[in-house]
Design a protein around this motif. Structure first.
Motif, short mmCIF file in Angstrom:
data_model
loop_
_atom_site.label_atom_id
_atom_site.label_comp_id
_atom_site.label_asym_id
_atom_site.label_seq_id
_atom_site.Cartn_x
_atom_site.Cartn_y
_atom_site.Cartn_z
N GLN A 21 -1.45 3.34 17.16
CA GLN A 21 -1.85 2.08 16.52
C GLN A 21 -2.64 1.21 17.48
OE1 GLN A 21 1.64 0.14 14.98
NE2 GLN A 21 2.03 1.73 13.46
N GLN A 31 -6.37 -0.70 9.20
CA GLN A 31 -5.25 0.08 8.69
C GLN A 31 -4.66 -0.65 7.50
OE1 GLN A 31 -2.63 0.53 12.12
NE2 GLN A 31 -3.11 2.71 12.06
N LYS A 33 -1.31 -0.89 4.81
CA LYS A 33 0.09 -0.52 4.60
C LYS A 33 0.62 -1.29 3.40
CE LYS A 33 1.06 0.39 9.45
NZ LYS A 33 1.91 0.10 10.59
N SER A 35 3.66 -3.40 2.12
CA SER A 35 4.75 -4.16 2.71
C SER A 35 6.06 -3.88 1.97
CB SER A 35 4.45 -5.66 2.66
OG SER A 35 4.58 -6.13 1.33
#
Length: 84
Positions: A21, A31, A33, A35
């Motif tokens: 990362q 990036q 994602k 949650s």
């Protein structure tokens, strides 16, 4: 309540993930994602992620041309990061 400590292998895997990362962020790559609350978080824009829900992202992305036009009209007032 006692929690089991992670194994050496689990810790090494986590370190490798964090290092990956770190290198990704340095490269400027974004990036994405999901949650815990079901929103989409974008990492790599700044120090903190930008997190919005599905409907909010669609609304924002739908206004992309308006946002770009607004930024161009106000470019002289905006603080721009120097490339380099």
């Amino acid at each position: 309540m006692s929690q089991e400590e992670p194994s050496k292998e689990e810790l090494m895997a986590r370190v490798a993930e964090l290092e990956k990362q770190l290198h990704t962020r340095r490269g400027g790559a974004l990036q994405f994602k999901v949650s815990e609350k079901g929103a989409v978080s974008v990492y790599g824009l700044g120090r903190f992620p930008v997190t919005l829900y599905y409907e909010q992202w669609n609304r924002l992305l739908g206004a992309a041309n308006d946002i770009k036009a607004f930024m161009e009209e106000n470019k002289s007032k905006l603080k721009l990061k120097e490339q380099g």
